[in-house]
Enzyme design. Structure first.
Site, PDB file in Angstrom:
ATOM      1  N   HIS A 123      87.400  79.787  11.321  1.00  0.00           N
ATOM      2  CA  HIS A 123      86.237  79.282  12.041  1.00  0.00           C
ATOM      3  C   HIS A 123      85.972  77.871  11.524  1.00  0.00           C
ATOM      4  O   HIS A 123      86.195  77.581  10.356  1.00  0.00           O
ATOM      5  CB  HIS A 123      84.975  80.088  11.747  1.00  0.00           C
ATOM      6  CG  HIS A 123      85.042  81.534  12.088  1.00  0.00           C
ATOM      7  ND1 HIS A 123      85.559  82.474  11.242  1.00  0.00           N
ATOM      8  CD2 HIS A 123      84.602  82.206  13.184  1.00  0.00           C
ATOM      9  CE1 HIS A 123      85.453  83.665  11.802  1.00  0.00           C
ATOM     10  NE2 HIS A 123      84.885  83.531  12.979  1.00  0.00           N
TER      11      HIS A 123
ATOM     12  N   HIS B 228      86.884  97.247  16.028  1.00  0.00           N
ATOM     13  CA  HIS B 228      86.004  97.099  17.187  1.00  0.00           C
ATOM     14  C   HIS B 228      86.281  98.185  18.227  1.00  0.00           C
ATOM     15  O   HIS B 228      85.357  98.691  18.871  1.00  0.00           O
ATOM     16  CB  HIS B 228      86.190  95.724  17.824  1.00  0.00           C
ATOM     17  CG  HIS B 228      85.704  94.595  16.976  1.00  0.00           C
ATOM     18  ND1 HIS B 228      85.773  93.274  17.383  1.00  0.00           N
ATOM     19  CD2 HIS B 228      85.147  94.573  15.746  1.00  0.00           C
ATOM     20  CE1 HIS B 228      85.274  92.503  16.442  1.00  0.00           C
ATOM     21  NE2 HIS B 228      84.890  93.273  15.428  1.00  0.00           N
TER      22      HIS B 228
END
Length: 473
Positions: A144, A314
Site C-alpha cells: 500500500h 475473506h
C-alpha cells in the site's frame, strides 16, 4: 487484505510500537549512532544476520530455515514451480505488523525500527524488505502507498515522501528480477475515509481518494508492477438507516471506471484487481464475495476490465470455502490473483494466518491448474505472524511454511476428473449435447421423458471422491 482491524487498532500498531523482545543487530536503531558506514538511513550491515539464503533441502530435512517441498526450478505439469506460484511478500504484514490486537499493545518492533514513522525509517524498512526477499528467494512484493511511505501535512508533501521511498525501491530492484506483483492505495486507515473512499458521502473525500489512487497507479507502473489492486475495506455501510445504497454503488462504479480510463491513459498493461470481502471493518462491504462482485461488474459494464484477487480468509468470512470462491472466479474468467492465507474456524474475524492445511492447499492448486496458472497474478502472502511470535527468524519460518504448503498442494494428485466425468456422462450423449448447446425445447424434452419413463439416478459416489482425495494427501 491489508492492515486489518479497527482504525484505533491500526493507529496503535503503527504509531505506538513497543520493543518487547531484543534481537541481534549490526547497528543500534539510534539514528545518531556513529555506525552509519555511509548508509543514508543510519543502518550498516545486514538486517538479518545469521540467516543465509533459504535453499531447497527436500522433505527429509529437519532444518526449519529450508524448503522441503518448494523447489523453484523443478518442473511440474509443464511449468516450473516458481511460475505456477509467483510468490509475493506483503510489505504491510511483514514490515508494519506489530502484533497489537484490540486487547493488547504491540508485542514486537524489529531491530531496525526506532519508534517513529519517519521518512528515514521508511527507507530503512525498504532496505530490510529487499534483503528479506533476496534471502527468501522471492522476487515479487505487494504494497500500500501509506505502508511504505509516511503521510505528510499535505497531499503534495505526502506524494514527495512516496516518491523518495519509491526511488529507493527502484534502485534496489535494479539488476534483480524483483518487482511488485501489485500496488494499491490505502483508503481505509486515515480518518478522512471513515465513511468510505469511493462511497463516501463527501465529494471532497471522493476526490482525495481519486488523487491518491492516481499516484499509487503511477508508482506501481514505475516500479514495473504487474497488477493494480482495489480493496474496498470501507466501501460499504454500518446502517441502512442513513445510507443511500444505490447512490454509493453508482459512485463506486464511476470511480472504478475512472481508474480504467486512467490505466489506459498511462499505458499500464497489468490487470486491475478487485478483492471481495463481506465485512470488517464495515458491517456490510459491497463486494461481498466473488459472485456479488461479478454481478456488480456486469451491471456497470466493467466485467472485461477487472479480475478478482481472492483471499481465502475473506471467502470463509462470507460463508464459503476458499475453493468455492476460486472456482466462482475461474469459471467466469475472473481469477487473477490469490491472497494466500487462512482463518481460524473458532474465531469470527479476519485473522490472516499463513496457510498450512495440505488438503486446502491441494484444492486451491487444483483451481490454479485448471486456470492455467495465475500470471500476471500470483500468490501474495497476506498473512501475519501470530501475536506471540516475536523473533526475526519467525518471519522466514512463516513464509517458508506457507510456500511449502502450497508447493505440496501442487505436487498432490488430488484430481478427481475421471470420477466427475462419469457422473455427468449422460450429457455426453446426442440429446445431452443438444441441451448444453441450448438447442432443445420443452416439448422435445417432454417427448423424451414419455419415451424413457422414470429416470435412473445413480450414486454420486461422494465417499469414494473423499477417499481418492484423502489418499492423495
Amino acid at each position: 487484505m491489508k492492515i486489518k482491524g479497527t482504525s484505533v487498532l491500526v493507529f496503535v500498531a503503527l504509531v505506538l510500537p513497543t520493543v518487547i523482545a531484543e534481537s541481534t543487530q549490526t547497528c543500534r536503531a539510534n539514528l545518531e549512532a556513529a555506525c552509519d558506514g555511509g548508509s543514508s538511513d543510519g543502518w550498516d550491515g545486514e538486517f538479518f544476520p545469521g540467516i543465509s539464503k533459504i535453499k531447497y533441502e527436500g522433505p527429509t530435512s529437519k532444518n526449519p530455515l529450508s524448503y522441503k517441498w518448494y523447489n523453484a526450478d523443478e518442473e511440474i505439469l509443464g511449468k516450473k514451480m516458481k511460475d505456477w506460484m509467483r510468490f509475493s511478500v506483503a510489505f504491510w504484514h511483514t514490515f508494519r505488523g506489530t502484533g497489537a490486537d484490540p486487547f493488547g499493545a504491540p508485542t514486537k518492533s524489529w531491530p531496525w525500527e526506532d519508534g517513529t514513522n519517519s521518512l528515514t525509517i521508511a527507507k530503512r524498512r525498504m532496505r530490510a524488505h529487499f534483503e528479506f526477499m533476496n534471502k527468501l528467494g522471492v522476487d515479487r512484493w505487494c504494497f500500500h502507498d501509506r505502508d511504505i511511505a509516511p503521510d505528510g501535512k499535505t497531499l503534495k508533501e505526502t506524494n514527495a515522501n512516496l516518491d523518495a521511498v519509491v526511488a529507493l525501491a527502484k534502485e534496489l530492484q535494479e539488476g534483480t528480477s524483483i518487482k511488485p506483483l501489485w500496488g494499491t492505495a490505502q483508503l481505509f486507515l486515515h480518518p478522512r475515509y471513515m465513511h468510505g473512499a469511493a462511497t463516501s458521502s463527501e465529494v471532497a473525500v471522493y476526490a482525495y481518494a481519486a488523487a491518491q489512487v492516481k499516484k499509487a497507479m503511477e508508482v506501481t507502473q514505475y516500479l514495473g508492477g504487474e497488477n493494480y489492486l482495489f480493496w474496498g475495506g470501507r466501501e460499504g455501510y454500518q446502517s441502512l438507516l442513513n445510507t443511500d445504497m444505490q447512490r454509493e454503488l453508482d459512485h463506486m462504479a464511476s470511480f472504478l471506471q475512472a481508474a480504467v480510463d486512467y490505466k489506459k491513459k498511462l499505458g499500464f498493461k497489468g490487470n486491475l484487481l478487485l478483492e471481495p470481502k463481506p465485512q470488517e471493518p464495515t458491517k456490510h462491504q459491497y463486494d461481498w464475495d466473488a459472485a456479488t462482485t461479478f454481478a456488480f461488474l456486469q451491471k456497470h459494464g466493467l466485467s472485461g476490465e477487472f479480475k478478482l484477487n481472492i483471499e481465502c480468509n475473506h471467502a470463509t468470512l462470507s460463508g464459503h470455502s476458499c475453493p468455492h470462491d476460486l472456482e466462482t472466479a475461474r469459471i467466469n474468467g475472473l481469477l487473477g490473483n490469490i491472497d494466500a492465507n487462512t482463518g481460524d474456524p473458532q474465531i469470527g474475524w479476519d485473522t490472516d494466518q499463513f496457510l498450512t492445511d495440505i488438503a486446502e492447499a491441494t484444492l486451491v492448486m487444483l483451481s490454479v491448474v485448471r486456470n492455467g496458472g495465475l500470471a500476471p497474478g500470483g500468490f501474495n502472502f497476506d498473512a501475519k505472524l501470530r501475536r506471540e511470535s516475536t523473533d526475526v527468524e519467525d518471519l522466514f519460518i512463516a513464509h517458508i511454511s506457507g510456500m511449502d504448503t502450497l508447493a505440496r498442494g501442487l505436487r498432490n494428485d488430488g484430481s478427481l476428473a475421471e470420477l466427475v466425468r462419469k457422473r455427468y456422462q449422460s450429457f455426453d450423449t446426442e440429446i445431452g449435447a443438444q441441451i448444453e448447446a441450448g438447442k432443445v425445447d420443452f416439448e422435445t424434452l417432454e417427448k423424451k421423458t414419455l419415451e424413457w419413463g422414470e429416470p435412473y439416478v445413480p450414486s454420486a459416489k461422494q465417499e469414494l471422491a473423499e477417499m481418492i482425495f484423502q489418499s492423495a494427501l
